[in-house]
Write a protein that holds these residues in place. Sequence first.
Motif, PDB file in Angstrom:
ATOM      1  N   VAL A  28       0.167  43.100  -8.188  1.00  0.00           N
ATOM      2  CA  VAL A  28       0.154  42.794  -9.667  1.00  0.00           C
ATOM      3  C   VAL A  28       1.700  43.213 -10.111  1.00  0.00           C
ATOM      4  O   VAL A  28       2.590  42.622 -10.739  1.00  0.00           O
ATOM      5  CB  VAL A  28      -0.542  43.485 -10.539  1.00  0.00           C
ATOM      6  N   LEU A  40       2.262  39.460  -9.568  1.00  0.00           N
ATOM      7  CA  LEU A  40       1.616  38.515 -10.710  1.00  0.00           C
ATOM      8  C   LEU A  40       2.206  38.851 -12.227  1.00  0.00           C
ATOM      9  O   LEU A  40       2.504  37.804 -12.888  1.00  0.00           O
ATOM     10  CB  LEU A  40       0.269  39.223 -10.895  1.00  0.00           C
ATOM     11  N   PRO A  45       1.147  34.651  -8.491  1.00  0.00           N
ATOM     12  CA  PRO A  45      -0.051  35.141  -8.059  1.00  0.00           C
ATOM     13  C   PRO A  45      -0.332  35.269  -6.518  1.00  0.00           C
ATOM     14  O   PRO A  45      -1.188  35.847  -6.153  1.00  0.00           O
ATOM     15  CB  PRO A  45      -1.096  34.181  -8.654  1.00  0.00           C
TER      16      PRO A  45
END
Length: 133
Positions: A28, A40, A45
């Motif tokens: 992330v 992310l 992603p």
Amino acid sequence: MRTRLDDSLDVVAAHGLGGVSGALLTGVFASAAWGGTAGLLEGAPGLVARQAAAVGATLLWSAAGTWSVLKAIERFAPLRASERHQGRGLDVEQHGEEAYGSGEGAILVLPDAVAPTPSRTAAQVGLGVAAEA
């Protein structure tokens, strides 16, 4: 959620959950500006998906390895102390000593002959009070 997992050292809580969340959050918060791959938060992603696949593979590998080792040990020795030994405390049963000899934490070891019955509660046995008929 209640499990039958006997994890007295909190290995799963400390290392398992911390490791899984850290591995996933790496995907992330990763940043190309730090010399790596975009994560992310930068609109990529894919790294989270790769991290999740790696976490899944690690969990499967660890579970299979642990199961194999425990099955091998179980052939030669029991994996768990008996319920009686657990109830009395393994310090007493295996080391012949008690960590807390008096006061709070001290254990009460009743002989089998004085075990509580439906007409005689544990409190009555401990206080020496006869059960009323």
